[in-house]
Design an enzyme around this catalytic site. Structure first.
Site, short mmCIF file in Angstrom:
data_model
loop_
_atom_site.label_atom_id
_atom_site.label_comp_id
_atom_site.label_asym_id
_atom_site.label_seq_id
_atom_site.Cartn_x
_atom_site.Cartn_y
_atom_site.Cartn_z
N TYR A 62 -1.70 -8.94 -8.55
CA TYR A 62 0.06 -9.13 -9.29
C TYR A 62 1.39 -8.45 -9.08
O TYR A 62 1.10 -7.50 -8.67
CB TYR A 62 -0.15 -8.86 -11.05
N TYR A 106 3.42 -4.91 -18.70
CA TYR A 106 2.26 -4.62 -17.87
C TYR A 106 2.07 -3.46 -17.43
O TYR A 106 1.91 -2.48 -16.79
CB TYR A 106 2.61 -5.18 -16.03
P1 NAI Z 1 -10.01 -14.03 -16.78
O1 NAI Z 1 -9.86 -13.15 -18.44
O2 NAI Z 1 -10.39 -14.99 -16.55
O3 NAI Z 1 -10.81 -13.29 -16.06
C1 NAI Z 1 -11.34 -11.26 -16.26
C2 NAI Z 1 -12.09 -11.12 -15.67
O4 NAI Z 1 -12.78 -10.34 -16.21
C3 NAI Z 1 -12.99 -11.99 -17.46
O5 NAI Z 1 -14.56 -12.49 -16.88
C4 NAI Z 1 -13.55 -11.08 -18.17
O6 NAI Z 1 -14.93 -11.16 -18.95
C5 NAI Z 1 -13.51 -9.61 -16.38
N1 NAI Z 1 -14.16 -8.66 -17.37
C6 NAI Z 1 -13.32 -7.48 -17.47
N2 NAI Z 1 -13.94 -5.95 -17.05
C7 NAI Z 1 -15.58 -6.84 -16.31
C8 NAI Z 1 -15.97 -5.35 -15.72
N3 NAI Z 1 -16.28 -4.12 -16.41
N4 NAI Z 1 -17.26 -6.45 -14.95
C9 NAI Z 1 -16.64 -7.26 -14.84
N5 NAI Z 1 -16.27 -8.15 -15.19
C10 NAI Z 1 -15.60 -7.58 -16.14
O7 NAI Z 1 -8.28 -13.69 -16.88
P2 NAI Z 1 -7.45 -14.00 -15.21
O8 NAI Z 1 -6.37 -13.67 -15.58
O9 NAI Z 1 -7.87 -15.75 -14.71
O10 NAI Z 1 -7.93 -12.86 -14.40
C11 NAI Z 1 -8.09 -13.11 -13.01
C12 NAI Z 1 -7.26 -12.41 -11.95
O11 NAI Z 1 -6.64 -12.91 -12.12
C13 NAI Z 1 -7.83 -10.42 -12.68
O12 NAI Z 1 -7.45 -10.11 -11.72
C14 NAI Z 1 -5.87 -10.44 -13.01
O13 NAI Z 1 -5.50 -9.62 -13.03
C15 NAI Z 1 -5.20 -11.56 -12.22
N6 NAI Z 1 -4.68 -11.63 -12.06
C16 NAI Z 1 -3.95 -12.72 -13.17
C17 NAI Z 1 -2.79 -13.58 -13.52
C18 NAI Z 1 -2.76 -13.83 -14.71
O14 NAI Z 1 -1.06 -14.01 -15.26
N7 NAI Z 1 -3.29 -14.67 -15.74
C19 NAI Z 1 -1.54 -12.85 -12.62
C20 NAI Z 1 -1.81 -12.37 -11.25
C21 NAI Z 1 -3.37 -12.18 -11.17
#
Ligand code: NAI
Length: 286
Positions: free
Chosen positions: A172, A182
């Site tokens: 991000y 953030y």
């Molecule tokens: P999401 O909630 O779908 O995905 C995050 C996942 O990480 C969840 O499934 C959660 O269970 C898992 N997780 C957390 N701690 C964990 C651990 N210790 N071991 C294994 N799994 C773990 O949310 P999202 O937003 O799709 O996130 C996916 C990636 O995208 C992340 O790296 C996030 O920072 C990145 N991202 C998200 C943006 C947004 O606006 N949603 C923007 C830019 C990047």
């Protein structure tokens, strides 16, 4: 044969991990996922009960198949790292072999090898706190779950990744520009992830012919993003200010991941690829 992808960080059908799985499946890849232990039961039972069927539909009308769901917790590398209170926690004691090392051993036993590794996970316990108010514990926890987790996954998967393979993480823009809100060291964690993308691209490229890239994604209303608390504002801001004035869909990020994982991107490694409607290129809001 088709390629096999392991996607770490899928626990529902709202996040980037799910969308990446769908784009890879649509391109013919076999899909294997890793789900955070505390979220495993709900995810697996929802999958079984057909709760995600509507979002499993691929462009050709078929449903995405997930060959296997593995429990994982990316903050622990091996069983020796797991503290007693986590071991005995009832959200964890029902599952087994969920440290990174054990997870990769299981994948190796079940499938032999993979071609594509996707890291789509992040966690920062103090994300709602400004950096200036973040504790050492919160900062290191953010780095452990959101940055080192990628190093650990790649390090353990590399021996079973086929040459020509590809790995992708999600980052991000808060890593390089000020995004108030953030917090908790999450901006620092993303800066580390992007820098590591370059160093790991060199090391994994030279030694194993594996490519390492990261997608800097625009805002998406995922479960993790809702927990930060400012996601609607970021979506509105992007809509108002980005060169492309449309809401970003998770599928657009998924399709970029599929491209980066494919031979079409065979010369791309060590890159931060922006999938954000161009917002990163703006100097001021308009
Ligand atoms: P999401 O909630 O779908 O995905 C995050 C996942 O990480 C969840 O499934 C959660 O269970 C898992 N997780 C957390 N701690 C964990 C651990 N210790 N071991 C294994 N799994 C773990 O949310 P999202 O937003 O799709 O996130 C996916 C990636 O995208 C992340 O790296 C996030 O920072 C990145 N991202 C998200 C943006 C947004 O606006 N949603 C923007 C830019 C990047």
């Amino acid at each position: 044969r088709g390629k096999r992808a392991f996607i770490a960080g899928v626990a529902d059908d709202n996040g980037y991990g799910w969308a990446i799985a769908k784009s890879l499946a649509a391109a013919g890849a076999e899909i294997v996922v890793g789900t955070w232990v505390p979220a495993l039961n709900i995810f697996e039972s929802s999958l079984r009960r057909g709760k995600f069927d509507e979002s499993r539909v691929l462009p050709d009308g078929s449903l995405m198949e997930i060959t296997k769901v593995y429990p994982m917790d990316a903050v622990f590398d091996s069983p020796e790292d797991v503290p007693e209170d986590v071991k005995t926690n009832k959200r964890y004691s029902g599952a087994s072999k969920w440290t990174v090392q054990e997870l990769v051993e299981s994948v190796k036993q079940d499938f032999g090898s993979i071609d594509i590794l996707v890291h789509s996970l992040a966690n920062g316990p103090e994300v709602t706190k400004p950096l200036l108010e973040t504790s050492r514990y919160g900062y290191l926890a953010a780095i452990s779950a959101s940055s080192y987790s990628f190093i650990s996954l790649l390090k353990h998967f590399v021996p079973i990744m086929n040459p020509g393979g590809s790995s992708i993480s999600l980052t991000y823009i808060a890593s390089e520009r000020i995004i108030p809100g953030y917090g908790g060291g999450m901006s620092s964690a993303k800066a580390a992830l992007e820098s590591d993308t370059q160093v790991l691209a060199f090391e994994a490229g030279r030694k194993h012919k594996i490519r390492v890239n990261t997608i800097s994604a625009g805002p998406l209303r995922s479960r993790a993003a809702k927990a930060i608390g400012f996601i609607d504002m970021m979506i509105d801001y992007s809509l108002a200010n980005a060169p492309l004035q449309k809401e970003l869909s998770a599928e657009e990020v998924g399709n970029t991941a599929a491209f980066l994982a494919s031979p079409l991107a065979s010369a791309i490694t060590g890159a931060v690829v922006y999938v954000d409607n161009g917002l990163n290129a703006m100097g001021v809001g308009v």
